[in-house]
Design a protein around this motif. Structure first.
Motif, PDB file in Angstrom:
ATOM      1  N   GLU A   1       0.831  -1.208   0.000  1.00 52.04           N
ATOM      2  CA  GLU A   1       0.000   0.000   0.000  1.00 52.04           C
ATOM      3  C   GLU A   1       0.863   1.255   0.000  1.00 52.04           C
ATOM      4  N   HIS A   2       1.929   1.226   0.786  1.00 51.34           N
ATOM      5  CA  HIS A   2       2.809   2.390   0.913  1.00 51.34           C
ATOM      6  C   HIS A   2       3.575   2.666  -0.388  1.00 51.34           C
ATOM      7  N   LEU A   3       4.198   1.635  -0.946  1.00 41.44           N
ATOM      8  CA  LEU A   3       5.029   1.850  -2.134  1.00 41.44           C
ATOM      9  C   LEU A   3       4.192   2.112  -3.381  1.00 41.44           C
ATOM     10  N   THR A   4       2.933   1.701  -3.372  1.00 37.81           N
ATOM     11  CA  THR A   4       2.058   2.018  -4.500  1.00 37.81           C
ATOM     12  C   THR A   4       1.873   3.525  -4.628  1.00 37.81           C
ATOM     13  N   GLU A   5       2.021   4.235  -3.512  1.00 44.39           N
ATOM     14  CA  GLU A   5       1.850   5.687  -3.511  1.00 44.39           C
ATOM     15  C   GLU A   5       3.159   6.438  -3.710  1.00 44.39           C
ATOM     16  N   HIS A   6       4.243   5.719  -4.043  1.00 48.24           N
ATOM     17  CA  HIS A   6       5.537   6.372  -4.228  1.00 48.24           C
ATOM     18  C   HIS A   6       5.455   7.381  -5.373  1.00 48.24           C
ATOM     19  N   PRO A   7       6.061   8.571  -5.215  1.00 51.14           N
ATOM     20  CA  PRO A   7       5.974   9.593  -6.270  1.00 51.14           C
ATOM     21  C   PRO A   7       6.636   9.191  -7.585  1.00 51.14           C
ATOM     22  N   VAL A   8       7.573   8.252  -7.535  1.00 52.36           N
ATOM     23  CA  VAL A   8       8.186   7.742  -8.768  1.00 52.36           C
ATOM     24  C   VAL A   8       7.681   6.326  -8.985  1.00 52.36           C
ATOM     25  N   THR A   9       6.860   6.144  -9.987  1.00 50.26           N
ATOM     26  CA  THR A   9       6.206   4.855 -10.216  1.00 50.26           C
ATOM     27  C   THR A   9       7.230   3.750 -10.469  1.00 50.26           C
ATOM     28  N   PRO A  10       7.175   2.661  -9.702  1.00 46.71           N
ATOM     29  CA  PRO A  10       8.088   1.551  -9.954  1.00 46.71           C
ATOM     30  C   PRO A  10       7.879   0.949 -11.347  1.00 46.71           C
ATOM     31  N   THR A  11       8.987   0.584 -11.986  1.00 41.46           N
ATOM     32  CA  THR A  11       8.943   0.044 -13.348  1.00 41.46           C
ATOM     33  C   THR A  11       9.356  -1.421 -13.424  1.00 41.46           C
TER      34      THR A  11
ATOM     35  N   ASN B   1      -0.486  -4.772  -6.709  1.00 44.66           N
ATOM     36  CA  ASN B   1      -0.788  -3.343  -6.618  1.00 44.66           C
ATOM     37  C   ASN B   1      -0.154  -2.531  -7.734  1.00 44.66           C
ATOM     38  N   LEU B   2       1.047  -2.927  -8.145  1.00 44.82           N
ATOM     39  CA  LEU B   2       1.798  -2.153  -9.136  1.00 44.82           C
ATOM     40  C   LEU B   2       1.572  -2.633 -10.566  1.00 44.82           C
ATOM     41  N   GLY B   3       0.921  -3.772 -10.723  1.00 40.89           N
ATOM     42  CA  GLY B   3       0.717  -4.319 -12.054  1.00 40.89           C
ATOM     43  C   GLY B   3       2.008  -4.778 -12.705  1.00 40.89           C
ATOM     44  N   LEU B   4       2.932  -5.278 -11.877  1.00 42.19           N
ATOM     45  CA  LEU B   4       4.229  -5.728 -12.377  1.00 42.19           C
ATOM     46  C   LEU B   4       4.400  -7.217 -12.104  1.00 42.19           C
ATOM     47  N   GLN B   5       5.215  -7.869 -12.915  1.00 48.55           N
ATOM     48  CA  GLN B   5       5.584  -9.252 -12.644  1.00 48.55           C
ATOM     49  C   GLN B   5       6.797  -9.267 -11.734  1.00 48.55           C
ATOM     50  N   ALA B   6       6.736 -10.058 -10.681  1.00 47.16           N
ATOM     51  CA  ALA B   6       7.888 -10.194  -9.786  1.00 47.16           C
ATOM     52  C   ALA B   6       8.822 -11.256 -10.359  1.00 47.16           C
ATOM     53  N   VAL B   7      10.006 -10.833 -10.744  1.00 45.17           N
ATOM     54  CA  VAL B   7      10.993 -11.740 -11.318  1.00 45.17           C
ATOM     55  C   VAL B   7      11.879 -12.262 -10.196  1.00 45.17           C
ATOM     56  N   SER B   8      11.919 -13.573 -10.008  1.00 46.16           N
ATOM     57  CA  SER B   8      12.700 -14.145  -8.903  1.00 46.16           C
ATOM     58  C   SER B   8      14.062 -14.611  -9.396  1.00 46.16           C
ATOM     59  N   THR B   9      15.048 -14.531  -8.506  1.00 47.44           N
ATOM     60  CA  THR B   9      16.402 -14.945  -8.847  1.00 47.44           C
ATOM     61  C   THR B   9      17.159 -15.361  -7.589  1.00 47.44           C
TER      62      THR B   9
ATOM     63  N   LEU C   1      20.247  -0.507 -16.158  1.00 51.49           N
ATOM     64  CA  LEU C   1      19.130   0.404 -15.908  1.00 51.49           C
ATOM     65  C   LEU C   1      19.242   1.668 -16.734  1.00 51.49           C
ATOM     66  N   THR C   2      18.101   2.206 -17.111  1.00 54.92           N
ATOM     67  CA  THR C   2      18.056   3.477 -17.820  1.00 54.92           C
ATOM     68  C   THR C   2      17.474   4.546 -16.903  1.00 54.92           C
ATOM     69  N   ARG C   3      17.645   5.775 -17.295  1.00 54.45           N
ATOM     70  CA  ARG C   3      17.147   6.868 -16.487  1.00 54.45           C
ATOM     71  C   ARG C   3      15.621   6.822 -16.411  1.00 54.45           C
ATOM     72  N   ASP C   4      15.094   7.354 -15.325  1.00 53.43           N
ATOM     73  CA  ASP C   4      13.660   7.381 -15.032  1.00 53.43           C
ATOM     74  C   ASP C   4      13.116   6.034 -14.573  1.00 53.43           C
ATOM     75  N   GLU C   5      13.948   5.012 -14.446  1.00 53.11           N
ATOM     76  CA  GLU C   5      13.465   3.737 -13.927  1.00 53.11           C
ATOM     77  C   GLU C   5      13.441   3.754 -12.399  1.00 53.11           C
ATOM     78  N   HIS C   6      12.543   2.959 -11.857  1.00 53.06           N
ATOM     79  CA  HIS C   6      12.480   2.748 -10.409  1.00 53.06           C
ATOM     80  C   HIS C   6      12.324   1.250 -10.191  1.00 53.06           C
ATOM     81  N   VAL C   7      13.376   0.628  -9.718  1.00 45.78           N
ATOM     82  CA  VAL C   7      13.412  -0.819  -9.542  1.00 45.78           C
ATOM     83  C   VAL C   7      13.248  -1.161  -8.062  1.00 45.78           C
ATOM     84  N   ILE C   8      12.312  -2.033  -7.769  1.00 49.74           N
ATOM     85  CA  ILE C   8      12.125  -2.521  -6.403  1.00 49.74           C
ATOM     86  C   ILE C   8      12.699  -3.929  -6.309  1.00 49.74           C
ATOM     87  N   VAL C   9      13.514  -4.155  -5.275  1.00 45.86           N
ATOM     88  CA  VAL C   9      14.172  -5.440  -5.049  1.00 45.86           C
ATOM     89  C   VAL C   9      13.806  -5.932  -3.657  1.00 45.86           C
TER      90      VAL C   9
END
Length: 213
Positions: free
Chosen positions: A49-59, A79-87, A144-152
């Motif tokens: 819930e908290h990170l969904t409201e981050h001002p820079v949208t995770p990519t 919440n973010l509509g992203l696929q979680a890639v596991s490694t 990574l490219t500019r404007d990306e926001h990666v969550i790990v």
């Protein structure tokens, strides 16, 4: 390539997984695949819930392949509509024969080895520097490219290791001072520009604004 005035450097948000039964009992986990407990699942929902409201949208969203990290990443993915890639590159520090033991139990077996850890690896495990090299190699390969926001979504000692590497902290000092120690689902966000900066550091505000439910 010259940076555009309309772009920002990439952001990297490092998240520690939610609580497990081993966390609650003070037991070393390492590569043992321990799932979240009920509190951990609640923490993961509050984090999402908290990170969904981050001002820079995770990519992008990545997670350790251990279940406690994957389960923490799951609400974020929804919440973010992203696929979680596991490694496996994002796993916790490997602690070999200490898996499942408490500090007290390890101290009774080998107090000297525990005192030297994590600068020196546990029997059959990794040192904190080896973990840092593992995670940094994985991060550098992301391109990574500019404007990306990666969550790990990863683990406590792994986060400390990578912070030491990226921010040029002394490993021994950072560990002794508990610098950047993350409680369950706490997160740190780094701006990957030179010099690399970190703000917030070990933030767990989402756990304290309202009670777990």
């Amino acid at each position: 390539m010259a940076a555009s005035s309309h772009t920002a450097p990439p952001l990297l948000t490092l998240v520690r997984h939610g609580r497990t039964a081993h966390n609650a009992a003070g037991r070393f986990q390492g590569w043992a695949d321990i799932p979240l407990d009920d509190t951990g699942h609640k923490q993961a929902r509050l984090l999402a819930e908290h990170l969904t409201e981050h001002p820079v949208t995770p990519t992008r969203l990545y997670a350790s392949d251990l279940s406690r990290a994957a389960q923490t990443a799951a609400p974020l993915a929804i919440n973010l509509g992203l696929q979680a890639v596991s490694t496996p590159a994002l796993r916790e520090i490997h602690i070999g024969r200490w898996e499942g033991l408490t500090f007290t139990e390890i101290e009774s077996l080998d107090a000297g080895a525990l005192q030297a850890w994590p600068l020196k690896g546990a029997p059959g495990g990794e040192s904190i520097h080896e973990v840092a090299v593992r995670l940094r190699s994985w991060l550098d390969a992301l391109d990574l490219t500019r404007d990306e926001h990666v969550i790990v979504v990863t683990h406590g000692a792994a986060i400390t290791a990578l912070l030491c590497n990226l921010l040029d902290w002394d490993y021994a000092e950072a560990w002794a001072e508990h610098r950047g120690a993350h409680e369950n689902t706490a997160f740190s966000t780094l701006t990957l520009d030179l010099p690399i900066t970190c703000h917030p550091l070990a933030c767990a505000a989402h756990l304290h604004v309202r009670p777990l439910r």
